[in-house]
Design a protein around this motif. Structure first.
Motif, short mmCIF file in Angstrom:
data_model
loop_
_atom_site.label_atom_id
_atom_site.label_comp_id
_atom_site.label_asym_id
_atom_site.label_seq_id
_atom_site.Cartn_x
_atom_site.Cartn_y
_atom_site.Cartn_z
N ALA A 1 4.09 16.22 -14.44
CA ALA A 1 3.28 15.20 -15.13
C ALA A 1 3.49 13.82 -14.51
CB ALA A 1 3.64 15.18 -16.62
N ALA A 2 4.72 13.53 -14.11
CA ALA A 2 5.02 12.22 -13.52
C ALA A 2 4.30 12.04 -12.19
CB ALA A 2 6.53 12.07 -13.33
N VAL A 3 4.30 13.07 -11.35
CA VAL A 3 3.61 12.97 -10.06
C VAL A 3 2.10 12.89 -10.26
CG1 VAL A 3 3.14 14.17 -7.88
CG2 VAL A 3 5.47 14.09 -8.79
N ALA A 4 1.58 13.65 -11.22
CA ALA A 4 0.14 13.59 -11.50
C ALA A 4 -0.27 12.20 -11.97
CB ALA A 4 -0.23 14.64 -12.55
N ALA A 5 0.52 11.60 -12.86
CA ALA A 5 0.22 10.25 -13.35
C ALA A 5 0.31 9.22 -12.23
CB ALA A 5 1.18 9.88 -14.48
N ALA B 1 8.75 18.37 -6.32
CA ALA B 1 7.55 17.87 -6.98
C ALA B 1 6.76 16.91 -6.11
CB ALA B 1 7.93 17.19 -8.29
N VAL B 2 7.45 16.08 -5.31
CA VAL B 2 6.72 15.07 -4.53
C VAL B 2 6.27 15.56 -3.17
CG1 VAL B 2 7.97 13.20 -5.69
CG2 VAL B 2 8.76 14.01 -3.45
N THR B 3 6.81 16.67 -2.70
CA THR B 3 6.51 17.13 -1.34
C THR B 3 5.00 17.32 -1.09
OG1 THR B 3 8.68 18.10 -0.91
CG2 THR B 3 6.82 19.01 0.32
N VAL C 1 6.63 6.01 -16.42
CA VAL C 1 6.41 7.40 -16.84
C VAL C 1 7.69 7.92 -17.46
CG1 VAL C 1 4.64 7.89 -15.10
CG2 VAL C 1 7.02 8.34 -14.56
N ALA C 2 7.56 8.61 -18.57
CA ALA C 2 8.72 9.23 -19.22
C ALA C 2 9.14 10.43 -18.39
CB ALA C 2 8.37 9.65 -20.64
N ASN D 1 0.81 -1.22 0.00
CA ASN D 1 0.00 0.00 0.00
C ASN D 1 0.85 1.27 0.00
OD1 ASN D 1 -2.42 -1.54 0.12
ND2 ASN D 1 -2.17 -1.73 2.34
N LYS D 2 2.11 1.17 -0.40
CA LYS D 2 2.98 2.33 -0.55
C LYS D 2 3.27 2.55 -2.03
CE LYS D 2 3.68 2.86 3.93
NZ LYS D 2 3.14 4.04 4.67
N THR D 3 3.44 3.82 -2.40
CA THR D 3 3.73 4.18 -3.78
C THR D 3 5.14 4.74 -3.86
OG1 THR D 3 1.41 4.66 -4.25
CG2 THR D 3 3.05 5.61 -5.74
N VAL D 4 5.96 4.14 -4.71
CA VAL D 4 7.38 4.46 -4.80
C VAL D 4 7.73 4.93 -6.20
CG1 VAL D 4 9.72 3.54 -4.56
CG2 VAL D 4 7.90 2.70 -3.06
N ILE D 5 8.39 6.07 -6.30
CA ILE D 5 8.94 6.54 -7.57
C ILE D 5 10.45 6.33 -7.55
CG2 ILE D 5 9.33 8.52 -9.09
CD1 ILE D 5 6.77 9.77 -8.08
N VAL D 6 10.97 5.66 -8.57
CA VAL D 6 12.41 5.50 -8.74
C VAL D 6 12.80 6.14 -10.05
CG1 VAL D 6 14.33 3.87 -8.93
CG2 VAL D 6 12.35 3.30 -7.48
N THR D 7 13.74 7.09 -10.00
CA THR D 7 14.20 7.72 -11.23
C THR D 7 15.39 6.95 -11.80
OG1 THR D 7 15.76 9.25 -10.16
CG2 THR D 7 13.46 9.97 -10.36
#
Length: 272
Positions: A69-73, A122-124, A57-58, A6-12
């Protein structure tokens, strides 16, 4: 329950190298993972392999618009961001300062420092909406020492340390922790593949023999540290630097041969 269920992780920089390792590790721990990478082909392929809990996400990390756009998606698909791993970066071509191209210097700082700053910014708001979160900024052991011929890269990785500490101070009251990780030489395609046709791999220029741990690091070892720092197990850690380098920064581990005479003397002493 897995640590990141139930956690959402963004990795660049998630389509290759250490980024892939991080993505797989989070996914295995139950996370919804966002694979953020400029290479749409490899990012989409990894997302397709992992299934519905993965999204590509690109993302050019130097673009404010693409970060938004990445955070919104991400929020549309999975909800608020829980974790950001600022993994994407670039290495400059080796050059002495007096011959270094100024545009190349600026580009290195733009990717390695501004890119991470834009990611945190962006993620804050999303992390606040989710009740908090954690950020890991990937620095380097070069962010702890000086390195000849790599002034741009070294300066950028030192800057990541300062960015990390400032962000940790600003965001701690919002339940957002920010730490930096400083890898040594890790066995990735970037290290093991030839830089260009006919050239030797970068790994050939490193001899791990003098290290306290005489080998290169493995991506999964770095991933395990990153997972720990973004989990509840590290809830009291923020604004700190975590070095994972096999003892590289300690200096050379000198080896001494023990003569048969001295070995015999030692045994006699122990027997006595």
């Amino acid at each position: 329950m897995q640590r990141f269920e139930n956690k959402t992780v963004i990795v660049t920089g998630a389509g290759g190298g250490m980024g892939v390792s991080h993505v797989r590790a989070y996914h295995a721990e139950g996370a919804d993972v966002v694979i953020a990478d400029r290479d749409t082909e490899r990012g989409a392929a990894l997302a397709a392999e992992l299934g519905e809990r993965a999204l590509h996400v690109a993302l050019d990390i130097t673009s404010e618009e693409q970060w938004a756009a990445a955070v919104a998606a991400t929020e549309e698909r999975f909800g608020p961001v829980s974790v950001l791993v600022n993994n994407a970066g670039m290495q400059q071509a080796a050059a002495p300062i007096e011959h270094m191209d100024a545009d190349a210097f600026r580009r290195t700082l733009d990717v390695n420092v501004t890119g991470q700053f834009l990611g945190i910014r962006a993620v804050t708001p999303s992390m606040r909406r989710g009740g908090g979160g954690a950020v890991v900024n990937i620095s380097s052991t070069m962010g702890n020492v000086g390195t000849a011929y790599y002034a741009a890269y070294t300066a950028s990785k030192w800057a990541v340390r300062g960015l990390t500490k400032s962000a940790a101070l600003e965001l701690g009251r919002d339940g957002i922790r920010v730490n930096s990780v400083h890898p040594g030489v890790v066995s990735t395609p970037f290290i093991n593949a030839p830089v260009a046709a006919g050239e030797r791999p970068i790994a050939d220029f490193y001899s791990p023999a003098p290290f306290a741990v005489p080998r290169l690091g493995e991506p999964v070892e770095l991933s395990q540290l990153v997972l720990f720092l973004t989990s509840a197990d590290a809830a009291f850690a923020t604004g700190s630097e975590f070095v994972l380098d096999g003892g590289l920064l300690l200096g050379p581990a000198l080896q001494y041969e023990t003569s048969s005479d001295s070995e015999g003397a030692r045994r006699e002493s122990e027997a006595a």
